[in-house]
Motif scaffolding. Sequence first.
Motif, short mmCIF file in Angstrom:
data_model
loop_
_atom_site.label_atom_id
_atom_site.label_comp_id
_atom_site.label_asym_id
_atom_site.label_seq_id
_atom_site.Cartn_x
_atom_site.Cartn_y
_atom_site.Cartn_z
N ILE A 341 -4.71 3.05 11.77
CA ILE A 341 -5.08 1.61 11.49
C ILE A 341 -6.17 1.56 10.47
O ILE A 341 -6.16 0.75 9.50
N ASN A 342 -7.33 2.44 10.65
CA ASN A 342 -8.31 2.39 9.62
C ASN A 342 -8.05 3.55 8.38
O ASN A 342 -8.69 3.52 7.26
N VAL A 393 -14.11 3.97 5.72
CA VAL A 393 -13.29 3.18 5.27
C VAL A 393 -13.70 2.32 4.00
O VAL A 393 -14.79 1.88 3.87
N ASN A 394 -12.79 2.62 2.94
CA ASN A 394 -13.54 2.06 1.66
C ASN A 394 -14.95 2.62 1.64
O ASN A 394 -15.57 1.69 0.90
N ARG A 395 -15.39 3.87 1.79
CA ARG A 395 -16.41 4.35 1.54
C ARG A 395 -17.59 3.71 2.41
O ARG A 395 -18.86 4.02 2.40
N GLN A 396 -17.06 3.01 3.50
CA GLN A 396 -18.02 2.49 4.25
C GLN A 396 -18.17 3.24 5.76
O GLN A 396 -17.05 3.72 6.27
N PHE A 397 -19.35 3.68 6.21
CA PHE A 397 -19.66 4.42 7.48
C PHE A 397 -18.57 3.82 8.56
O PHE A 397 -18.61 2.48 8.95
N GLN A 683 2.58 2.23 9.65
CA GLN A 683 3.61 2.30 10.47
C GLN A 683 4.67 3.38 10.13
O GLN A 683 5.88 3.46 10.53
N GLY A 684 4.32 4.27 8.94
CA GLY A 684 5.35 5.20 8.67
C GLY A 684 5.46 6.37 9.25
O GLY A 684 4.63 6.62 10.27
#
Length: 708
Positions: A341-342, A393-397, A683-684
Amino acid sequence: MSPAHPSTVLRLTALAAALAAPPLPATAQEAVTLEELSVGGEAPQPPAAFSASAGAVGGVTGIGGALQPVASASGGIVSGAQINARPVTRPGEVLEAVPGLIVTQHSGEGKANQFFLRGFNLDHGTDIALFVDGMPVNMRTHAHGQGYADLNFLIPELVGAVEFHKGPYFVRDGDFASAGSVRIDYLDAVAKNVALTSIGSFGYKRALTIASAPLGAGTLLVAGEAQTYDGPWDVPDRLKKLNGVVRYSQGTALDGLAVTGMAYWAKWNATNQIPERAVAEGIIGRFGTLDPSDGGDTGRFSLSGRWSHTSEAGLSRANAYLIRYRMNLWNNFTYFLNDPINGDQFRQLDDRVLGGAEASHVFSGDLFGRPMENEIGVQTRTDAMRVGLFNTVNRQFRSSVRDDRVLETSAAFYAENRVRWTDWLRTSVGFRADGYWADVRSDLPANSGQARDAIVTPKLGLVLGPWAETELYLNYGGGFHSNDVRGVTATVDPSSPLFDVARSPFLVPSTGYEIGLRNRSIRGLETALALFRLDFASENLFVGDAGTTEPSRPTRRFGLEWTNRYALTPWLQLEGDLTVTNARFADRDPAGGRVPDAPTTIASAGIAFGDGAGWFGSLRFRYFGPRPLIEDNSVRSRATALLNGRIGYAFENGVSLSLDVLNLTNAKADQITYYYESRVVPQGEARADRHFHPVEPTAVRLTLAGRF
């Protein structure tokens, strides 16, 4: 002291020749021979003239690849002029002047290089000890990897000399030095002030200035560097780098002092290694990325000093340093494998202050009328650090995996006796004793604790000859590397606290053997051959990317090195090196006996021409052979062959213009290759695959330098 004795004083004489102030201008490089250094009992070195390249602005006296009477067939000294005659992509690559050493990159340009030597994938520095001006570059208990050695603060034009050893045979070398050690010394002064600017492909821009002037009884040197670079990547690196050095010095490397301040800061984006299937399926291109938010920033600030004094009582020397270091890395190597997901991006934080010192003394004398010297020394180092691993995620904690405060300290004592028994027999017998202590305060109490360990390692050397301009060397020694102390105190997996983990040993011993010869019977040609073996009891390592310990197995490496330097004329020099290594696990396991990523064949060749004003240039070839990627050798990497070139012209007025062409043949090769499991899309399918970081395509860099 007998001038014929292969002493520490003699070795430092060679270094002093390279670092002497004021050095020669880059447009008038001259050679120094052993005769000019008044060294008896050794064959004279061939002249080693180096071009007036735009990079070789330091202008140090040229020294052959192994000028000093080395204690092994595989050690030597390389001058700053040789270093700067090489066209390179990144600062760390100048260390490929050390025969058999590969320096590459698998991420953004601000991250530490990846090193390969003697059948080792050294990661970012686990078993190669690097020093700049007496300061250790390797970081122990580092957030990203044990022994992490970031050389991006290096200014190649300031390099006066590089001393290298291979194998654990030398008493000064302790932690991380089992495969080898490299000590880089900066210049104290330049003969003429320097200003240069470079522009090139993929947004490459660099400006550098170096100036020195008398101040009181000594010399003040100031250097500043700024650089930007995007690279060929779909998501540009956007590297921004600032670098500065201020040094005040008096005297020489044998009798003098220096105080140096350094400051370095960088930030960048990173295109990490990518899976082959993602390129084959058209999901991304060869220079694409699956997580465009990967990258990092780092800063390094240091204050160091050195002192030396030579008298009838011998040679005394001391150095001390204090370093403030900080690094943030955001990486995503498995994409959506663990969290569909993340995603799997994580941040690694390393924030530390470290300090240390070394002091030694060489006593000269005789034993039964034979020239003798004894060297004793002490070393100490302390790191106080915060090291953390966080999901992002995208450099966010997003969440914390572990966050530790660590205090780690060590002390060592070493001693060595060296005797010249006859004109054809020299011996060295020594040992070093290292003690380590650490305290870990983890956010997970079960992983907190204290650890201590100690190790004593012997060092033996025998030199026979010269006979027919040939010397034979026999070496034996014990070595070690420390493990990340978090893996020593940990009892549970930080991502799954219900599961226990195996603790790592604090210090992991190694044992090395080497027999070699060095021949100078053909005028201008020096050739060296070495057969070596290195055993490791275990290569257990704490894996900073996961926050846990990954156990490994005992290993054994056999290999052969062949090194050649040939000065055909005062203005033309050839060189060629070959290393072949057999790396195997020493135990039996159904998984297989190959050591993953261990290089089997490394080779290089080069030609350099130029002498004073006029045309100069060089051509460098480097071969990085295929490697097993898993234990059963069923998956292998491809070989990488690169050709870099330089051509330039030095004018009589001190201005030079040069053009570097990197990857001349536009080889579509890999900087590095790994094999592991990843999931490319949420989903791979999760699959094991080769993951590679491509070599940059052909690039040009134009440099205009002036000396005034």
